[in-house]
Design a protein around this motif. Sequence first.
Motif, short mmCIF file in Angstrom:
data_model
loop_
_atom_site.label_atom_id
_atom_site.label_comp_id
_atom_site.label_asym_id
_atom_site.label_seq_id
_atom_site.Cartn_x
_atom_site.Cartn_y
_atom_site.Cartn_z
N ALA A 128 0.75 -1.14 0.05
CA ALA A 128 0.05 0.08 -0.16
C ALA A 128 0.82 1.30 0.04
N PHE A 129 2.02 1.52 0.80
CA PHE A 129 2.70 2.39 0.85
C PHE A 129 4.40 2.02 1.20
N SER A 130 5.08 2.57 0.59
CA SER A 130 6.56 2.30 1.10
C SER A 130 7.38 3.53 1.02
N GLY A 131 8.58 3.54 1.94
CA GLY A 131 9.56 4.62 1.83
C GLY A 131 10.45 4.53 3.15
N PHE A 132 11.27 5.65 3.38
CA PHE A 132 12.23 5.58 4.43
C PHE A 132 11.55 6.13 5.68
N MET A 133 12.22 5.62 6.66
CA MET A 133 12.05 6.18 8.11
C MET A 133 13.32 6.26 8.72
N GLN A 134 13.34 7.12 9.69
CA GLN A 134 14.50 7.02 10.57
C GLN A 134 13.88 6.58 12.17
N LYS A 135 14.86 5.76 12.61
CA LYS A 135 14.41 5.30 14.20
C LYS A 135 15.55 5.76 15.01
N GLN A 136 15.32 5.95 16.11
CA GLN A 136 16.46 6.28 17.24
C GLN A 136 16.83 5.07 17.96
N GLY A 137 17.98 4.83 17.76
CA GLY A 137 18.44 3.49 18.34
C GLY A 137 19.75 3.78 19.24
N GLY A 138 20.09 2.61 19.83
CA GLY A 138 21.31 2.57 20.70
C GLY A 138 21.16 2.92 21.96
N LYS A 139 21.99 2.78 22.58
CA LYS A 139 22.16 3.08 24.00
C LYS A 139 22.97 4.22 24.53
N GLY A 140 22.70 5.05 25.45
CA GLY A 140 23.33 6.18 25.79
C GLY A 140 23.37 7.18 24.98
N VAL A 141 24.22 7.53 24.01
CA VAL A 141 24.01 8.51 23.20
C VAL A 141 23.12 7.87 21.89
N ALA A 142 21.99 8.28 21.75
CA ALA A 142 21.05 7.83 20.68
C ALA A 142 21.26 8.38 19.68
N LYS A 143 21.69 7.61 18.56
CA LYS A 143 21.84 8.00 16.94
C LYS A 143 20.39 7.56 16.14
N TRP A 144 20.51 8.39 14.93
CA TRP A 144 19.32 7.85 14.22
C TRP A 144 19.72 6.83 13.12
#
Length: 71
Positions: A23-39
């Motif tokens: 139905a839909f597709s695309g890119f997303m950014q998720k916040q991950g990691g521990k401590g200093v979170a990176k996208w």
Amino acid sequence: MIKLRGVKAYANTQTARQATDVAFSGFMQKQGGKGVAKWQQRYIRLMVNGEVQWYKDSKTNHPQGQLRLNG
């Protein structure tokens, strides 16, 4: 927090009846990691049957994960 960009509609509502139809597709950014979170960028597909699949990039055929949306 989830950020979506470049989301595209692919499926025609009259013909999108199978579980394999996107139905839909695309890119997303998720916040991950521990401590200093990176996208981290992920490619997602929302299927007509309500399933969300995510991939490392748009060229990969095997999802890293999936979940079912119930409405």
